[in-house]
Every structure is written in C-alpha cells, then in structure tokens.
Design a protein around this motif. Sequence first.
Motif, PDB file in Angstrom:
ATOM      1  N   GLY A  14       1.126  -1.423  -0.018  1.00 43.53           N
ATOM      2  CA  GLY A  14      -0.026   0.094   0.355  1.00 43.53           C
ATOM      3  C   GLY A  14       1.082   1.223  -0.069  1.00 43.53           C
ATOM      4  N   ARG A  15       1.810   1.352   0.146  1.00 42.43           N
ATOM      5  CA  ARG A  15       2.854   2.738   0.645  1.00 42.43           C
ATOM      6  C   ARG A  15       3.456   2.434  -1.555  1.00 42.43           C
ATOM      7  NH1 ARG A  15       8.065   0.433   3.086  1.00 42.43           N
ATOM      8  NH2 ARG A  15       7.323  -1.206   2.373  1.00 42.43           N
ATOM      9  N   LEU A  16       2.969   1.589  -2.277  1.00 41.32           N
ATOM     10  CA  LEU A  16       3.079   1.487  -3.733  1.00 41.32           C
ATOM     11  C   LEU A  16       1.955   2.795  -3.769  1.00 41.32           C
ATOM     12  CD1 LEU A  16       5.978   0.926  -5.810  1.00 41.32           C
ATOM     13  CD2 LEU A  16       3.341   0.398  -6.754  1.00 41.32           C
ATOM     14  N   VAL A  17       2.090   4.427  -4.656  1.00 38.67           N
ATOM     15  CA  VAL A  17       2.096   4.740  -5.557  1.00 38.67           C
ATOM     16  C   VAL A  17       1.975   4.976  -6.983  1.00 38.67           C
ATOM     17  CG1 VAL A  17       0.720   6.735  -6.233  1.00 38.67           C
ATOM     18  CG2 VAL A  17       0.912   6.348  -3.556  1.00 38.67           C
ATOM     19  N   PRO A  18       2.063   4.288  -7.877  1.00 38.03           N
ATOM     20  CA  PRO A  18       1.652   3.762  -9.264  1.00 38.03           C
ATOM     21  C   PRO A  18       1.311   5.456  -9.933  1.00 38.03           C
ATOM     22  CG  PRO A  18       0.108   2.227  -9.040  1.00 38.03           C
ATOM     23  CD  PRO A  18       0.456   2.933  -7.413  1.00 38.03           C
ATOM     24  N   ILE A  19       2.038   5.839 -11.193  1.00 39.68           N
ATOM     25  CA  ILE A  19       1.895   6.911 -11.829  1.00 39.68           C
ATOM     26  C   ILE A  19       2.442   6.698 -13.483  1.00 39.68           C
ATOM     27  CG2 ILE A  19       2.564   8.951 -11.941  1.00 39.68           C
ATOM     28  CD1 ILE A  19       3.246  10.024  -9.772  1.00 39.68           C
ATOM     29  N   MET A  20       2.079   6.596 -13.674  1.00 35.58           N
ATOM     30  CA  MET A  20       1.876   6.682 -15.198  1.00 35.58           C
ATOM     31  C   MET A  20       1.526   8.124 -16.275  1.00 35.58           C
ATOM     32  SD  MET A  20       2.265   4.880 -18.588  1.00 35.58           S
ATOM     33  CE  MET A  20       1.577   3.010 -18.177  1.00 35.58           C
ATOM     34  N   ILE A  21       2.692   8.289 -16.688  1.00 36.09           N
ATOM     35  CA  ILE A  21       3.098   9.282 -17.830  1.00 36.09           C
ATOM     36  C   ILE A  21       2.143   8.891 -19.300  1.00 36.09           C
ATOM     37  CG2 ILE A  21       4.677  11.393 -18.054  1.00 36.09           C
ATOM     38  CD1 ILE A  21       4.180  10.894 -15.604  1.00 36.09           C
ATOM     39  N   SER A  22       1.896   9.438 -18.977  1.00 37.14           N
ATOM     40  CA  SER A  22       1.567   9.582 -20.928  1.00 37.14           C
ATOM     41  C   SER A  22       1.138  10.694 -21.978  1.00 37.14           C
ATOM     42  CB  SER A  22       0.136   8.572 -21.250  1.00 37.14           C
ATOM     43  OG  SER A  22      -0.794  10.288 -20.287  1.00 37.14           O
ATOM     44  N   VAL A  23       1.786  10.668 -23.147  1.00 40.21           N
ATOM     45  CA  VAL A  23       1.199  11.692 -23.815  1.00 40.21           C
ATOM     46  C   VAL A  23       0.981  11.280 -24.965  1.00 40.21           C
ATOM     47  CG1 VAL A  23       3.692  10.641 -24.734  1.00 40.21           C
ATOM     48  CG2 VAL A  23       3.082  13.380 -25.306  1.00 40.21           C
TER      49      VAL A  23
END
Length: 185
Positions: A114-123
């Motif tokens: 639960g400490r992990l926050v996935p972030i997707m950089i899209s373009v």
Amino acid sequence: MNRQTGRLFYVMGPSGAGKDSFMRAVRERWGDRLLVAHRYITRAASAGGENHIELSDEEFRLRQSLGLFALSWEANGHHYALGCELERWLGSGVDVMVNGSRAYLPQAQARFGGRLVPIMISVAPEILGQRLRARGREGEDEIIRRLERAVAQDNGLPDSVWWLDNSGPLAETLRQFQSYQQGGD
C-alpha cells in the motif's frame, strides 16, 4: 511528517514521454519533502537521460547477490535496480519517487504494498512520435515499434494508477501530480 511510513511514487511511461523531465521538476519543486531516488543501471552514465549510478554487469550481480537492491529487473539489454536504501527512507516517513518499469509493477506492488503509488506518464501518440524523432536515437522502424508499445502499455494497469498527461507544458503535469497528492492522502 504525519505518516509513519512514506509513499513510494513509482513513475512509469514510454520512452520519450518525459519521465526524466517530470522527475527533475518534482525534485526542484518538492525536493524538501520528497526524495527522488537514483537507479543502478548497467549503462554508461554518459549515455544521457536520467542521473543514475553506472555499474558493470559484474558489479550489478555482486550487489544483487548481497541483497543490496530493493527491486531489480532487466530491460532493453540492461539491468536496472533500486537500492535497499528506499526501505530506510520510506520507514522514516519520507515520500520517495523512483523511475520504475511497467513490466515490473507487480514486483514493486508485492514488495511495497500500500505504500506504492503507481504513476503513468502518458503523452499523445503524435507528440510522442515528434519527441522520439527529435532526440535522434532511433530509426523510423524503432520509433514505430516504440509508439506501438506505448499504446499497449496503457492496457491492463490497475485502477490505482495516477495518470498524468505530459502532452503539454510540464507545469500542467506538475499541477496534475499536485492535485492527485492533495486528494490521495
């Protein structure tokens, strides 16, 4: 800090999406309360892109065998790792951002929960194509393959992913990140 444990912002995205630029901007803007960790890579530090620790294949294998990596993976003919110092930083309540790999997101989730926050950089695909062509590292066939992989990367990600559109000004991407942070606690 209010939390006992920090969050691990795990940044993913296709090559050319602007992950390195985004992470540099985060370091400049929030560096007093969010650490941006370096990776250990079996690629020359002079190759450009992110600031990383260059290791030979032998050094990498030795550190891996000694348990000095929190996460490690192989991609694009190189070995990548995040050091075990992440555990100490997170344990002291500090938020940390890392340049991750979409393919190894399940490994990261298993390790950090639960400490992990996935972030997707899209373009937008047309902008990604322009960026890839402008940097001049690949031929047109490789650029087309990268664009196809970028579209495929968007499929199958968990609902917990923070999606940041980096098609426009970097300031807008930072605003999106800040908006998630304020609503994500």
